[in-house]
Write a protein that holds these residues in place. Structure first.
Motif, PDB file in Angstrom:
ATOM      1  N   VAL A   1      -5.887  20.799  -0.250  1.00 21.76           N
ATOM      2  CA  VAL A   1      -5.550  19.385  -0.061  1.00 21.76           C
ATOM      3  C   VAL A   1      -6.041  18.899   1.299  1.00 21.76           C
ATOM      4  CG1 VAL A   1      -3.631  17.775   0.220  1.00 21.76           C
ATOM      5  CG2 VAL A   1      -3.595  19.436  -1.630  1.00 21.76           C
ATOM      6  N   VAL A   2      -5.885  19.719   2.328  1.00 24.71           N
ATOM      7  CA  VAL A   2      -6.343  19.335   3.661  1.00 24.71           C
ATOM      8  C   VAL A   2      -7.866  19.199   3.697  1.00 24.71           C
ATOM      9  CG1 VAL A   2      -6.474  20.088   6.071  1.00 24.71           C
ATOM     10  CG2 VAL A   2      -4.336  20.309   4.814  1.00 24.71           C
ATOM     11  N   CYS A   3      -8.557  20.026   2.936  1.00 24.45           N
ATOM     12  CA  CYS A   3     -10.024  19.996   2.929  1.00 24.45           C
ATOM     13  C   CYS A   3     -10.591  18.889   2.053  1.00 24.45           C
ATOM     14  CB  CYS A   3     -10.572  21.345   2.454  1.00 24.45           C
ATOM     15  SG  CYS A   3     -10.261  22.708   3.595  1.00 24.45           S
ATOM     16  N   ARG A   4      -9.751  18.201   1.323  1.00 24.68           N
ATOM     17  CA  ARG A   4     -10.249  17.129   0.461  1.00 24.68           C
ATOM     18  C   ARG A   4     -10.850  15.995   1.283  1.00 24.68           C
ATOM     19  NH1 ARG A   4      -5.896  14.982  -3.618  1.00 24.68           N
ATOM     20  NH2 ARG A   4      -7.525  13.377  -3.764  1.00 24.68           N
ATOM     21  N   ARG A   5     -11.378  15.012   0.564  1.00 22.44           N
ATOM     22  CA  ARG A   5     -12.020  13.870   1.201  1.00 22.44           C
ATOM     23  C   ARG A   5     -11.150  13.284   2.302  1.00 22.44           C
ATOM     24  NH1 ARG A   5     -11.385   8.535  -0.022  1.00 22.44           N
ATOM     25  NH2 ARG A   5     -10.130   9.142  -1.811  1.00 22.44           N
ATOM     26  N   GLY A   6     -11.807  12.895   3.396  1.00 25.41           N
ATOM     27  CA  GLY A   6     -11.089  12.356   4.536  1.00 25.41           C
ATOM     28  C   GLY A   6     -10.782  10.879   4.399  1.00 25.41           C
ATOM     29  N   ARG A   7     -11.139  10.098   5.399  1.00 28.15           N
ATOM     30  CA  ARG A   7     -10.778   8.689   5.458  1.00 28.15           C
ATOM     31  C   ARG A   7     -11.696   7.832   4.584  1.00 28.15           C
ATOM     32  NH1 ARG A   7      -8.208   6.530   9.694  1.00 28.15           N
ATOM     33  NH2 ARG A   7      -9.811   4.943   9.993  1.00 28.15           N
ATOM     34  N   SER A   8     -11.138   6.766   4.036  1.00 21.21           N
ATOM     35  CA  SER A   8     -11.893   5.780   3.263  1.00 21.21           C
ATOM     36  C   SER A   8     -12.057   4.542   4.138  1.00 21.21           C
ATOM     37  CB  SER A   8     -11.167   5.433   1.961  1.00 21.21           C
ATOM     38  OG  SER A   8     -10.977   6.585   1.182  1.00 21.21           O
ATOM     39  N   GLU A   9     -13.141   4.503   4.904  1.00 26.22           N
ATOM     40  CA  GLU A   9     -13.318   3.441   5.893  1.00 26.22           C
ATOM     41  C   GLU A   9     -14.119   2.265   5.358  1.00 26.22           C
ATOM     42  OE1 GLU A   9     -15.117   5.319   9.215  1.00 26.22           O
ATOM     43  OE2 GLU A   9     -13.322   6.473   9.764  1.00 26.22           O
ATOM     44  N   HIS A  10     -14.950   2.469   4.355  1.00 28.02           N
ATOM     45  CA  HIS A  10     -15.809   1.397   3.872  1.00 28.02           C
ATOM     46  C   HIS A  10     -15.045   0.374   3.033  1.00 28.02           C
ATOM     47  CE1 HIS A  10     -19.689   2.967   5.251  1.00 28.02           C
ATOM     48  NE2 HIS A  10     -19.177   4.154   5.031  1.00 28.02           N
ATOM     49  N   ARG A  11     -13.825   0.671   2.683  1.00 24.66           N
ATOM     50  CA  ARG A  11     -13.006  -0.272   1.934  1.00 24.66           C
ATOM     51  C   ARG A  11     -11.548  -0.059   2.322  1.00 24.66           C
ATOM     52  NH1 ARG A  11     -10.562   2.303  -2.485  1.00 24.66           N
ATOM     53  NH2 ARG A  11     -11.286   4.448  -2.807  1.00 24.66           N
ATOM     54  N   ILE A  12     -10.728  -1.052   2.034  1.00 24.92           N
ATOM     55  CA  ILE A  12      -9.289  -0.942   2.286  1.00 24.92           C
ATOM     56  C   ILE A  12      -8.666  -0.189   1.115  1.00 24.92           C
ATOM     57  CG2 ILE A  12      -7.156  -2.219   2.657  1.00 24.92           C
ATOM     58  CD1 ILE A  12      -8.783  -4.446   3.884  1.00 24.92           C
ATOM     59  N   ASP A  13      -8.263   1.031   1.354  1.00 25.24           N
ATOM     60  CA  ASP A  13      -7.782   1.920   0.296  1.00 25.24           C
ATOM     61  C   ASP A  13      -6.264   1.801   0.197  1.00 25.24           C
ATOM     62  OD1 ASP A  13      -7.360   3.855  -1.550  1.00 25.24           O
ATOM     63  OD2 ASP A  13      -8.382   5.470  -0.477  1.00 25.24           O
ATOM     64  N   HIS A  14      -5.793   1.230  -0.903  1.00 27.73           N
ATOM     65  CA  HIS A  14      -4.357   1.044  -1.094  1.00 27.73           C
ATOM     66  C   HIS A  14      -3.718   2.191  -1.874  1.00 27.73           C
ATOM     67  CE1 HIS A  14      -4.292  -3.054   0.514  1.00 27.73           C
ATOM     68  NE2 HIS A  14      -5.418  -3.276  -0.140  1.00 27.73           N
ATOM     69  N   GLY A  15      -4.512   3.171  -2.325  1.00 31.83           N
ATOM     70  CA  GLY A  15      -3.943   4.293  -3.052  1.00 31.83           C
ATOM     71  C   GLY A  15      -3.069   5.156  -2.166  1.00 31.83           C
ATOM     72  N   LEU A  16      -2.113   5.871  -2.776  1.00 31.10           N
ATOM     73  CA  LEU A  16      -1.179   6.677  -1.991  1.00 31.10           C
ATOM     74  C   LEU A  16      -1.023   8.111  -2.504  1.00 31.10           C
ATOM     75  CD1 LEU A  16       1.756   4.264  -1.084  1.00 31.10           C
ATOM     76  CD2 LEU A  16       0.016   5.217   0.414  1.00 31.10           C
ATOM     77  N   ASP A  17      -1.644   8.487  -3.614  1.00 27.43           N
ATOM     78  CA  ASP A  17      -1.483   9.842  -4.158  1.00 27.43           C
ATOM     79  C   ASP A  17       0.012  10.186  -4.265  1.00 27.43           C
ATOM     80  OD1 ASP A  17      -4.289  10.164  -4.126  1.00 27.43           O
ATOM     81  OD2 ASP A  17      -4.204  10.735  -2.017  1.00 27.43           O
ATOM     82  N   ALA A  18       0.750   9.320  -4.926  1.00 27.65           N
ATOM     83  CA  ALA A  18       2.206   9.449  -4.961  1.00 27.65           C
ATOM     84  C   ALA A  18       2.642  10.777  -5.563  1.00 27.65           C
ATOM     85  CB  ALA A  18       2.814   8.290  -5.739  1.00 27.65           C
ATOM     86  N   ARG A  19       1.971  11.221  -6.626  1.00 30.26           N
ATOM     87  CA  ARG A  19       2.379  12.479  -7.248  1.00 30.26           C
ATOM     88  C   ARG A  19       2.183  13.652  -6.301  1.00 30.26           C
ATOM     89  NH1 ARG A  19       0.057  13.777 -13.112  1.00 30.26           N
ATOM     90  NH2 ARG A  19       1.372  11.917 -13.474  1.00 30.26           N
ATOM     91  N   LEU A  20       1.057  13.693  -5.621  1.00 32.03           N
ATOM     92  CA  LEU A  20       0.813  14.783  -4.681  1.00 32.03           C
ATOM     93  C   LEU A  20       1.835  14.759  -3.557  1.00 32.03           C
ATOM     94  CD1 LEU A  20      -2.567  16.025  -3.440  1.00 32.03           C
ATOM     95  CD2 LEU A  20      -0.899  15.356  -1.730  1.00 32.03           C
TER      96      LEU A  20
END
Length: 843
Positions: free
Chosen positions: A327-346
């Motif tokens: 999980v830590v190694c997954r994709r980092g920051r989403s800077e090119h757009r305003i990312d409103h997702g939260l990965d609630a289940r994770l």
């Protein structure tokens, strides 16, 4: 600053958007914000002031004791003088002349100091210092083009280093609570008798080693819950601040990452990392409890069923740990757009799953095991040695990646030739190790006293403490060398001081004092050398300590027995001095934290440290102190965009010190047409001297050059006596090329703003005179102070440069259309511009 030429006006309720107004400390309800209806050709002019590190008050910034909060809250807000509350309305009605001559703009002060030095709980942020430092390493990435995989690998390695710090902190808590207290002291009659509060662990149901460990696990578990709570609370206050929406990335986003729409909105990454780090901390506690019981069950005569359960539990913990790393190694920051997702289940599954495994581990360890006795150490040596080895390997890999990035696009001004990130990450790991070892050493000494009945802390921590005395020696030698060079450079500065004050009366003592201040201010440029040497020595000492611990398995003094007398004596002295130094450091740390909790002035001193260290978003460690810029930058962006859209006026963004960094970041976030109509005035600015060198990917020459092109005009003031601020070194060839580029950018944006304006001068003005007078003159009959980093607004040059910026700014920006039939907009609602007008930045 003087308000000469401004007519006195009766205070009126604020018309601008947002919240309650405060006049002389009394709160009143603000009125709705009226839309501008065809403002005069000259329009209103606004200077938005942003203070620097340490903070100040609105009265000091505006030079008036009567100030009004026009928008914001008790944490960060915009203030005006009481006489200027309805300045735009007065201009529209003709009650007073507009500030169109460029000499007396309406001033607003953005006060953000409470974001970093608010209530007493901020003193607890000292405990999070290693997390803050490793987070800085993430942003020290060298600038590069076409190496996306290497850039992502750089971020992944720093996040893994941050994860190792969380494991190290919780492992230290387990060492103190589980090993030293519950396992060693409570299992030794002499120690338990000396500490009566441990008496209930020496007899009855709690006397079983596994149950003692299960009870002691409450301490590191509570620490984990506290870290999770602090991170979640600050995440709700800082990362959840909505930035102005943008449909597409800003122009120049590749060269200027700070202009990307989602740069200051990292709530998704912080939430995901918070879940992963919380799970890792709980798994560390579970592993510490499980390992001791499983080791007993695997021994001769151990119960077969419990042995099987222990192996299954250890395997499950290992798999869960790998999931956390993934999980830590997954994709980092989403800077090119305003990312409103939260990965609630994770966010739910990871911490709750780790908590369930911890509960199973406590039940497993608490099971009855007749004949089980606690003796020796828990698995502390293996754990701390493994953490130290992993951190060293991560730093080496990070250095290789950073060097590759730097070679792809060499920047001669970059600190440590692109190796600043690995060096700072190494120092973060070392700081975490020192804090962990210091706590373990002090608790062991407190529990054992002089009896020598306990096995003590792990050997690795003792070796690390023993090599510490060598580091201050190296640092003192380095500082002595740099101090000697600075002393020698004083003589060379004297002619420069006299050239800056031609024909003025002076005395040699004062001239030498000014030259000495200049020489000491230049030491800031030696910071990369100091950090590089300290990091290199720390790496070598850490590697030697790890090798000594693994090679001997004993403390340095014990391992040196039988060696020649000088070697044995040196080992004993190093171990004793190291333990003393680490204990002294721990005591000073706790003492200063306690003082800061009670004393607002000391807390403000800590706030200065956070002003610099917490400017950057939490991209590597979710338990680091929160990023105040994720609140401050949207505040400034919203204010500038809505004011220019509502009034059609002119705006100068004026930032001192760290405030200039916030001003630049906010300017990058503005839509291109609005940014082209804003002038930037910076003074005492560390934009190039510190940020450009240490964070080249975000404040490097290309990024600062692009900012110079995209704002209407930018002027920077600095002094040679300033240890923080300096020139920004862009546009030095004159204003023509950059102005032409700005004209082209503006034409692409709509063709307004620069047409007919003279080219802007280079960014940097020649260094200001400091002091203003070298000796006593008719204008300065008393000695002028050496201002250094402060007092820029009192210099006559400041008013001159501000007036020039206001005179250059275009007049009569298009007025916004009244889309509501002439009715007022509700307070807090951004004003929508008419078609073809500059967007207000509100999504």
């Amino acid at each position: 600053m003087s308000r000469a030429g401004r007519a006195r006006r009766t205070p009126r309720p604020p018309h601008v958007t947002g919240g309650a107004a405060v006049v002389s400390g009394q709160a009143t309800q603000s009125t709705p914000a009226p839309r501008a209806q065809n403002p005069p050709a000259d329009g209103a002019t606004l200077e938005l002031l942003v203070h620097g590190v340490g903070g100040t008050t609105p009265a000091e910034m505006l030079d008036d004791p009567r100030t009004v909060r026009v928008t914001g809250d008790g944490t960060a807000a915009v203030f005006r003088r009481a006489d200027d509350v309805d300045a735009e309305g007065a201009v529209r009605t003709g009650a007073t002349a507009p500030a169109g001559d460029g000499t007396a703009p309406v001033q607003e002060a953005y006060v953000w100091c409470n974001l970093t030095s608010g209530n007493g709980s901020r003193a607890l942020w000292l405990l999070l210092l290693p997390f803050m430092v490793v987070n800085l390493a993430h942003w020290m990435r060298p600038a590069a083009h076409g190496l996306g995989r290497a850039v992502r690998l750089h971020g992944t390695l720093v996040r893994l280093a941050g994860l190792s710090l969380t494991v190290l902190l919780v492992a230290a808590a387990c060492e103190v609570a589980l090993d030293l207290t519950a396992w060693q002291c409570a299992g030794t009659p002499a120690c338990a008798t000396a500490h009566s509060w441990l008496g209930f662990l020496t007899g009855g149901w709690w006397s079983a080693p596994g149950r003692r460990l299960a009870l002691a696990a409450v301490v590191p578990t509570a620490l984990t819950v506290l870290l999770w709570y602090l991170s979640h609370r600050t995440w709700s206050e800082y990362e959840s601040q909505q930035p102005p929406a943008a449909a597409e990335p800003q122009e120049g986003a590749e060269a200027t990452p700070l202009g990307r729409p989602g740069f200051w909105y990292g709530r998704r990454l912080v939430a995901r990392l918070r879940a992963a780090h919380t799970a890792a901390a709980l798994l560390t506690v579970a592993a510490a409890v499980t390992a001791a019981a499983a080791r007993h069950d695997r021994g001769p005569g151990g119960p077969a069923l419990l042995d099987l359960l222990g192996r299954l539990l250890e395997t499950t913990l290992a798999v869960a740990g790998l999931a956390v790393v993934a999980v830590v190694c997954r994709r980092g920051r989403s800077e090119h757009r305003i990312d409103h997702g939260l990965d609630a289940r994770l966010q739910r599954v990871l911490p709750l799953g780790a908590a369930a495994l911890l509960l199973l581990a406590l039940v497993y360890a608490s099971w009855s095991r007749p004949g089980w006795r606690s003796a020796g150490l828990l698995a502390g040596d293996a754990v701390f040695g493994a953490i130290c080895l992993v951190q060293g390997l991560l730093v080496v890999a990070l250095a290789a990646v950073a060097r590759t990035l730097h070679r792809s696009r060499p920047d001669p001004r970059a600190a440590l030739r692109g190796l600043a990130g690995p060096a700072v990450a190494l120092l973060a790991c070392a700081l975490g190790g020192v804090m962990s070892g210091g706590v373990a050493q002090r608790v062991a000494d407190w529990l054992d006293g002089r009896s020598g009945t306990l096995a003590g802390p792990p050997v690795v921590l003792t070796w690390q403490a023993s090599v510490i005395p060598l580091l201050p020696v190296v640092v003192l030698v380095l500082l002595a060398v740099l101090g000697h060079r600075a002393w020698r450079s004083v003589r060379g500065e004297i002619p420069a001081v006299l050239r800056d004050h031609p024909g003025e009366p002076h005395d040699p003592v004062r001239v030498r004092r000014v030259a000495r201040v200049r020489a000491l201010a230049a030491l800031t440029d030696r910071a990369p050398l100091i950090i590089g040497v300290v990091a290199a020595v720390t790496f070598l000492l850490g590697a030697g300590a790890l090798a000594g611990a693994l090679g001997t398995g004993r403390a340095p003094a014990d391992a040196a027995q039988g060696a020649p007398a000088p070697v044995e004596g040196l080992a004993e002295v190093a171990q004793a001095i190291g333990s003393w130094l680490i204990g002294l450091g721990f005591i000073l740390f706790v003492t200063f934290g306690r003082r800061a909790y009670r004393d607002a002035s000391a807390r403000r001193t800590i706030g200065i440290l956070w002003d610099v260290g917490t400017f950057w978003p939490r991209a590597a460690h979710p338990f680091a102190p929160p990023c105040y810029a994720e609140r401050a930058v949207p505040d400034l962006t919203w204010r500038m965009a809505t004011w220019t859209a509502a009034t059609g006026g002119r705006l100068v963004l004026s930032g001192h010190s760290q405030g200039s960094v916030l001003a630049a970041a906010a300017a990058w976030q503005l839509p291109a047409p609005v940014r082209a109509r804003v002038a930037l005035l910076t003074y005492g600015s560390p934009l190039e001297r510190l940020y450009g060198r240490w964070f080249p990917a975000h404040f490097g020459p290309e990024a600062l050059g692009r900012l110079h092109q995209e704002v209407d005009c930018w002027r920077n003031l600095h002094r040679r006596t300033d240890p923080i601020g300096g020139p920004v070194l862009v546009g030095e060839g004159g204003g023509k090329d950059t102005a032409d580029a700005a004209h082209a950018t503006d034409a692409a944006a709509g063709g307004a703003g620069h047409v007919g304006c003279p080219p802007c001068a280079p960014v940097d003005r020649e260094a200001l005179k400091d002091p203003l007078s070298l000796g006593r003159t008719a204008e300065h009959p008393l000695p002028s102070p050496i201002l250094g980093h402060g007092g820029y607004q009192a210099d006559p040059v400041f008013a001159e440069e501000r007036a020039a910026l206001l005179a250059r700014l275009p007049h009569g920006l298009p007025a916004p259309r009244d889309g509501g039939g002439g009715q007022d907009a509700p307070a807090g609602t951004p004003v929508s511009p008419a078609p073809g007008d500059p967007p207000g930045g509100a999504g």
